[in-house]
Motif scaffolding. Structure first.
Motif, PDB file in Angstrom:
ATOM      1  N   TYR A 193      -9.011 -10.865 -10.408  1.00 11.65           N
ATOM      2  CA  TYR A 193      -7.605 -10.526  -9.781  1.00 11.65           C
ATOM      3  C   TYR A 193      -6.470 -12.124 -10.433  1.00 11.65           C
ATOM      4  O   TYR A 193      -5.449 -12.449 -11.444  1.00 11.65           O
ATOM      5  N   ALA A 196       0.836  -4.022 -10.176  1.00  8.49           N
ATOM      6  CA  ALA A 196      -0.209  -3.242  -9.206  1.00  8.49           C
ATOM      7  C   ALA A 196      -1.218  -4.513  -8.755  1.00  8.49           C
ATOM      8  O   ALA A 196      -1.740  -4.187  -7.019  1.00  8.49           O
ATOM      9  N   THR A 204      -1.530  -4.801  -4.352  1.00  6.37           N
ATOM     10  CA  THR A 204      -2.853  -5.455  -4.138  1.00  6.37           C
ATOM     11  C   THR A 204      -2.759  -6.244  -3.499  1.00  6.37           C
ATOM     12  O   THR A 204      -3.790  -6.822  -2.220  1.00  6.37           O
ATOM     13  N   ARG A 205      -2.658  -7.860  -4.240  1.00  4.91           N
ATOM     14  CA  ARG A 205      -2.871  -8.749  -3.363  1.00  4.91           C
ATOM     15  C   ARG A 205      -2.154  -9.257  -2.097  1.00  4.91           C
ATOM     16  O   ARG A 205      -2.668  -9.632  -1.415  1.00  4.91           O
ATOM     17  N   TRP A 244      -4.436  -7.522   0.610  1.00  6.85           N
ATOM     18  CA  TRP A 244      -5.488  -8.102   0.623  1.00  6.85           C
ATOM     19  C   TRP A 244      -5.363  -9.168   1.385  1.00  6.85           C
ATOM     20  O   TRP A 244      -5.929 -10.101   2.324  1.00  6.85           O
ATOM     21  N   ALA A 303     -10.184  -2.554  -2.868  1.00  9.82           N
ATOM     22  CA  ALA A 303      -8.898  -3.348  -3.235  1.00  9.82           C
ATOM     23  C   ALA A 303      -8.839  -2.924  -4.572  1.00  9.82           C
ATOM     24  O   ALA A 303      -7.409  -2.423  -5.281  1.00  9.82           O
ATOM     25  N   TRP A 304      -9.868  -3.081  -5.302  1.00 11.48           N
ATOM     26  CA  TRP A 304      -9.981  -2.724  -7.047  1.00 11.48           C
ATOM     27  C   TRP A 304      -9.237  -1.509  -6.743  1.00 11.48           C
ATOM     28  O   TRP A 304      -8.373  -0.863  -8.203  1.00 11.48           O
ATOM     29  N   LEU A 314      -7.336  -0.257  -5.204  1.00 12.66           N
ATOM     30  CA  LEU A 314      -5.715   0.147  -4.702  1.00 12.66           C
ATOM     31  C   LEU A 314      -5.164  -0.500  -6.061  1.00 12.66           C
ATOM     32  O   LEU A 314      -4.294   0.271  -6.583  1.00 12.66           O
ATOM     33  N   ALA A 315      -5.756  -0.977  -6.849  1.00 16.54           N
ATOM     34  CA  ALA A 315      -4.500  -2.087  -7.495  1.00 16.54           C
ATOM     35  C   ALA A 315      -4.947  -0.632  -8.509  1.00 16.54           C
ATOM     36  O   ALA A 315      -3.662  -0.483  -9.675  1.00 16.54           O
TER      37      ALA A 315
END
Length: 207
Positions: free
Chosen positions: A11, A43, A47-48, A51, A191-192, A194-195
């Motif tokens: 990220y 995005a 996502t961050r 997270w 997470a990836w 979702l992004a």
């Protein structure tokens, strides 16, 4: 010990490249690519934020966002020879992260309504008046300059910590830092995913 998971590191560096891409595409008037990169930034940010709630222990907001008193104590500690780093962002760094998040949110949000009044308008520009479009466009440009200033200060801080023997840059590359206890890390695959889903949805909406 490994302190940063794959998503946090990825990220960070994707954001670095994206901010450069936003500047370059704006300078070259490549606005279609400018918007694509902006959606990717949005995005990554969303996502961050997720997270920061459910991700790795040291990536969560509660791990590094501290009050002003702890920031002052940290800066005093930094001046001492026995300074020791932590396994997450230090209190001052936590505030810097929050500031950059806020600036990026403003940048992406205003970009949705910005226009050059000739060739390009953001996907939501038609929802507001022409006067408000102009105001948001001016804010979009001003905010980016502020963001670049904060990034410059961030780079300066990296150099200061390097002089204290703390390699912040290296830790964000390989994820490791010596002399700290290892936090509980979470696999970044979700997470990836979702992004990618958020970015794909944004592209679909735009087209």
């Amino acid at each position: 010990m490994k302190i940063w998971d794959s998503f946090v590191r990825g990220y960070h560096w994707l954001l670095v490249m994206a901010i450069f891409g936003l500047w370059w595409t704006a300078e070259e008037a490549l606005m279609d690519w400018h918007m694509r990169i902006a959606f990717a930034v949005g995005a990554l940010l969303l996502t961050r934020f997720v997270w920061a709630i459910v991700g790795s222990e040291n990536a969560r907001l509660r791990a590094f966002f501290r009050g002003p008193k702890e920031v002052v104590q940290h800066l005093k500690h930094l001046q001492r020879k026995d300074y020791t780093p932590t396994a997450t962002h230090n209190p001052a760094g936590g505030w810097a992260v929050m500031l950059m998040w806020a600036l990026l949110v403003v940048q992406v949000s205003t970009g949705l309504f910005a226009t050059d009044e000739i060739f390009f308008s953001g996907p939501l520009a038609s929802l507001v008046s022409s006067d408000l479009q102009g105001q948001l466009t001016d804010l979009h440009e001003l905010n980016f300059n502020v963001l670049l200033t904060v990034i410059g200060l961030h780079v300066f801080a990296i150099l200061v910590y390097r002089l204290k023997g703390v390699n912040l840059l290296g830790a964000m590359l390989h994820g490791k830092r010596e002399g700290v206890s290892q936090p509980k890390l979470v696999n970044g695959s979700l997470a990836w995913a979702l992004a990618a889903a958020i970015a794909a949805s944004a592209y679909y909406f735009w087209w």
